[in-house]
Every structure is written in C-alpha cells, then in structure tokens.
Design a protein around this motif. Structure first.
Motif, PDB file in Angstrom:
ATOM      1  N   PRO A   1      40.806  37.543  51.893  1.00  0.00           N
ATOM      2  CA  PRO A   1      40.352  38.745  51.175  1.00  0.00           C
ATOM      3  C   PRO A   1      39.617  38.118  49.950  1.00  0.00           C
ATOM      4  O   PRO A   1      39.691  37.164  49.263  1.00  0.00           O
ATOM      5  CB  PRO A   1      41.449  39.226  50.722  1.00  0.00           C
ATOM      6  CG  PRO A   1      42.745  38.012  50.549  1.00  0.00           C
ATOM      7  CD  PRO A   1      42.135  37.189  51.775  1.00  0.00           C
ATOM      8  N   TYR A   2      38.684  39.252  49.600  1.00  0.00           N
ATOM      9  CA  TYR A   2      37.819  38.710  48.285  1.00  0.00           C
ATOM     10  C   TYR A   2      37.935  40.151  47.437  1.00  0.00           C
ATOM     11  O   TYR A   2      37.103  40.963  47.415  1.00  0.00           O
ATOM     12  CB  TYR A   2      36.302  38.714  48.683  1.00  0.00           C
ATOM     13  CG  TYR A   2      36.043  37.274  49.344  1.00  0.00           C
ATOM     14  CD1 TYR A   2      35.618  36.236  48.530  1.00  0.00           C
ATOM     15  CD2 TYR A   2      36.152  37.038  50.701  1.00  0.00           C
ATOM     16  CE1 TYR A   2      35.382  35.038  49.183  1.00  0.00           C
ATOM     17  CE2 TYR A   2      35.960  35.905  51.325  1.00  0.00           C
ATOM     18  CZ  TYR A   2      35.601  34.726  50.499  1.00  0.00           C
ATOM     19  OH  TYR A   2      35.380  33.535  51.017  1.00  0.00           O
ATOM     20  N   GLU A   3      39.121  40.077  46.821  1.00  0.00           N
ATOM     21  CA  GLU A   3      39.663  41.329  45.881  1.00  0.00           C
ATOM     22  C   GLU A   3      39.589  40.855  44.331  1.00  0.00           C
ATOM     23  O   GLU A   3      39.357  39.659  43.899  1.00  0.00           O
ATOM     24  CB  GLU A   3      40.889  41.828  46.172  1.00  0.00           C
ATOM     25  CG  GLU A   3      41.088  42.227  47.821  1.00  0.00           C
ATOM     26  CD  GLU A   3      40.014  43.262  48.161  1.00  0.00           C
ATOM     27  OE1 GLU A   3      39.762  44.126  47.206  1.00  0.00           O
ATOM     28  OE2 GLU A   3      39.886  43.477  49.282  1.00  0.00           O
ATOM     29  N   PRO A   4      39.438  41.742  43.523  1.00  0.00           N
ATOM     30  CA  PRO A   4      39.284  41.616  42.123  1.00  0.00           C
ATOM     31  C   PRO A   4      40.442  40.730  41.525  1.00  0.00           C
ATOM     32  O   PRO A   4      41.650  40.607  42.106  1.00  0.00           O
ATOM     33  CB  PRO A   4      39.210  42.697  41.293  1.00  0.00           C
ATOM     34  CG  PRO A   4      38.643  43.558  42.277  1.00  0.00           C
ATOM     35  CD  PRO A   4      39.304  43.250  43.528  1.00  0.00           C
TER      36      PRO A   4
ATOM     37  N   ASP B   1      48.023  40.794  58.232  1.00  0.00           N
ATOM     38  CA  ASP B   1      47.089  39.739  57.823  1.00  0.00           C
ATOM     39  C   ASP B   1      47.895  38.392  58.131  1.00  0.00           C
ATOM     40  O   ASP B   1      49.073  38.298  58.094  1.00  0.00           O
ATOM     41  CB  ASP B   1      47.032  39.806  56.333  1.00  0.00           C
ATOM     42  CG  ASP B   1      45.998  41.043  55.950  1.00  0.00           C
ATOM     43  OD1 ASP B   1      45.171  41.431  56.710  1.00  0.00           O
ATOM     44  OD2 ASP B   1      46.405  41.479  54.626  1.00  0.00           O
TER      45      ASP B   1
ATOM     46  N   THR C   1      48.726  36.789  44.775  1.00  0.00           N
ATOM     47  CA  THR C   1      47.988  37.458  43.586  1.00  0.00           C
ATOM     48  C   THR C   1      46.736  36.710  43.349  1.00  0.00           C
ATOM     49  O   THR C   1      46.804  35.383  43.397  1.00  0.00           O
ATOM     50  CB  THR C   1      48.841  37.645  42.447  1.00  0.00           C
ATOM     51  OG1 THR C   1      50.048  38.489  42.631  1.00  0.00           O
ATOM     52  CG2 THR C   1      47.987  38.275  41.297  1.00  0.00           C
ATOM     53  N   ILE C   2      45.466  37.290  43.417  1.00  0.00           N
ATOM     54  CA  ILE C   2      44.413  36.736  42.989  1.00  0.00           C
ATOM     55  C   ILE C   2      44.445  36.522  41.425  1.00  0.00           C
ATOM     56  O   ILE C   2      44.514  37.402  40.732  1.00  0.00           O
ATOM     57  CB  ILE C   2      43.051  37.378  43.366  1.00  0.00           C
ATOM     58  CG1 ILE C   2      43.198  37.438  45.080  1.00  0.00           C
ATOM     59  CG2 ILE C   2      41.591  36.765  42.998  1.00  0.00           C
ATOM     60  CD1 ILE C   2      41.878  37.988  45.693  1.00  0.00           C
TER      61      ILE C   2
ATOM     62  N   ILE D   1      37.713  32.264  45.236  1.00  0.00           N
ATOM     63  CA  ILE D   1      38.897  32.870  45.018  1.00  0.00           C
ATOM     64  C   ILE D   1      40.131  31.518  44.824  1.00  0.00           C
ATOM     65  O   ILE D   1      40.085  30.608  45.466  1.00  0.00           O
ATOM     66  CB  ILE D   1      39.519  33.591  46.060  1.00  0.00           C
ATOM     67  CG1 ILE D   1      38.494  34.770  46.477  1.00  0.00           C
ATOM     68  CG2 ILE D   1      40.908  34.091  45.822  1.00  0.00           C
ATOM     69  CD1 ILE D   1      38.228  36.092  45.242  1.00  0.00           C
TER      70      ILE D   1
ATOM     71  N   SER E   1      44.655  41.452  41.970  1.00  0.00           N
ATOM     72  CA  SER E   1      44.884  42.006  43.513  1.00  0.00           C
ATOM     73  C   SER E   1      45.892  41.492  44.009  1.00  0.00           C
ATOM     74  O   SER E   1      46.278  40.293  44.048  1.00  0.00           O
ATOM     75  CB  SER E   1      43.565  42.129  44.107  1.00  0.00           C
ATOM     76  OG  SER E   1      42.516  42.786  43.487  1.00  0.00           O
ATOM     77  N   GLU E   2      46.958  42.373  44.618  1.00  0.00           N
ATOM     78  CA  GLU E   2      47.842  41.691  45.577  1.00  0.00           C
ATOM     79  C   GLU E   2      47.223  41.942  46.787  1.00  0.00           C
ATOM     80  O   GLU E   2      46.915  42.851  47.335  1.00  0.00           O
ATOM     81  CB  GLU E   2      49.085  42.820  45.334  1.00  0.00           C
ATOM     82  CG  GLU E   2      49.843  42.841  43.971  1.00  0.00           C
ATOM     83  CD  GLU E   2      50.579  41.389  43.577  1.00  0.00           C
ATOM     84  OE1 GLU E   2      51.012  40.711  44.424  1.00  0.00           O
ATOM     85  OE2 GLU E   2      50.223  41.251  42.211  1.00  0.00           O
ATOM     86  N   VAL E   3      47.152  40.809  47.564  1.00  0.00           N
ATOM     87  CA  VAL E   3      46.744  40.517  48.788  1.00  0.00           C
ATOM     88  C   VAL E   3      47.515  39.590  49.714  1.00  0.00           C
ATOM     89  O   VAL E   3      48.613  39.181  49.266  1.00  0.00           O
ATOM     90  CB  VAL E   3      45.456  39.688  48.785  1.00  0.00           C
ATOM     91  CG1 VAL E   3      44.277  40.665  47.886  1.00  0.00           C
ATOM     92  CG2 VAL E   3      45.537  38.414  47.905  1.00  0.00           C
TER      93      VAL E   3
ATOM     94  N   HIS F   1      38.438  34.567  39.842  1.00  0.00           N
ATOM     95  CA  HIS F   1      37.237  34.725  40.851  1.00  0.00           C
ATOM     96  C   HIS F   1      35.902  34.490  40.367  1.00  0.00           C
ATOM     97  O   HIS F   1      35.820  34.831  39.025  1.00  0.00           O
ATOM     98  CB  HIS F   1      37.474  36.611  41.101  1.00  0.00           C
ATOM     99  CG  HIS F   1      36.675  37.314  41.866  1.00  0.00           C
ATOM    100  ND1 HIS F   1      35.431  36.940  42.136  1.00  0.00           N
ATOM    101  CD2 HIS F   1      37.045  37.773  43.119  1.00  0.00           C
ATOM    102  CE1 HIS F   1      34.839  37.545  43.160  1.00  0.00           C
ATOM    103  NE2 HIS F   1      35.776  38.219  43.778  1.00  0.00           N
TER     104      HIS F   1
END
Length: 178
Positions: free
Chosen positions: A76-79, A23, A92-93, A104, A82-84, A96
């Motif tokens: 990324p579009y994670e909850p 990434d 960390t997100i 985000i 989430s670790e991204v 959201h």
C-alpha cells in the motif's frame, strides 16, 4: 492448439478477475487442458468458445508468513497515519517520502511510529539519501533504542521481495519498509 491457447487465456482471465482477496494472500491459478489435441473445426470456422469441459481451473490461496516472499504489487501507498495491511498483518504507515530507495516505513500493531523512526535512523546512518539504496547496505541485525520503552532492542532484517524489507524482533515488533 487453438483450444490450448483459449484454455490459457481463460485461466489468465480468471486470475485477473479474482476479487475480495485478503491482503497478504497470493492466488495461484492452474489450468489443465482436457480437450483433444487435434483441431476438429473446419479451417474457415472461428474457434469454439471454451467451456467448463475444456479446462479445469484450480485456485489456491496462501498467506505469507514473516519470512515468506510478499508480492511487490500488494504494497500500500497511503498517507502517514493510515492503517494498512503489510505482509498479512495490520500496520500503520509512519514515514512517507523518498530517500535511500524507500517510500514507505510502517510498523505492525506491536510497534510505535517512534520506534519505526528510530529503526529508520539506525539503518540509514552513514548513507546518502540520494545516492544509496538501503537494500545495498542492509545489515542482518540492528540495535534500536525505543524512545517509548526506553530500552534497546535487536531487530533482524530480511528482504521479503525486491521492494519490501521487514525488520522484526523486540516483543513481536515489525518494521516494514519499501
């Protein structure tokens, strides 16, 4: 002409098949046409397939730094929680949802979600969530109070692409939003 078109198509196909990239990396594919410029196949014959001798393909990988542009498609579009990886760094997100033209909000590994939320609140102050896009009102610098360290920090905010903005400073903290 046909060989050049096949060479370009092969380069695009190779670019689309790139897998396993980290990434935050950008892959650039360059095609060089080494084939003759004259069409040697008879008019009724189908074009010959492209071989390794018809085109040379060079692939390079670049990692984006803090001030570099980041491809918008790599976000990324994670909850929440989430670790991204954002802009090449673990994050960390923390927030959201829609509002102010963002979905985000995340912090890097030196940033708590409490600080991300405080940065969000400082940047949206006085803006309308449904009418204002934060990018249109983005301040170059913002003072943010950290509820974790109980100190005030100055963050410098800069767009990284048409979506991503990063505010950084405060002991290598980074708040990303898009």
């Amino acid at each position: 002409m046909k060989v050049a078109a096949l060479t370009a198509a092969a380069a695009f196909a190779l670019a689309g098949c790139a897998d396993g990239e980290a990434d935050g990396e950008v892959t650039t594919v360059t095609a060089t046409d080494n084939a003759p410029t004259q069409d040697t196949a008879p008019p009724e014959a189908p074009p010959a397939p492209t071989t390794d001798t018809d085109a040379a393909v060079e692939t390079t990988t670049q990692t984006g730094g803090p001030g570099d542009e980041v491809p918008a498609d790599d976000l990324p579009y994670e909850p929440v929680g989430s670790e991204v990886t954002i802009a090449g760094e673990p994050s960390t997100i923390c927030i959201h949802g829609d509002g102010w033209g963002t979905n985000i909000w995340a912090g890097n590994e030196n940033t708590s979600c409490e600080f991300v939320i405080a940065t969000h609140e400082a940047l949206i102050e006085g803006l309308n969530a449904t009418e204002d896009d934060i990018r249109d009102h983005l301040r170059n610098q913002v003072e943010v109070y950290s509820p974790v360290t109980e100190q005030e920090y100055t963050l410098t905010c800069a767009p990284r692409n048409e979506k991503l903005v990063t505010c950084s400073g405060a002991d290598d903290a980074a708040v990303h939003f898009y």
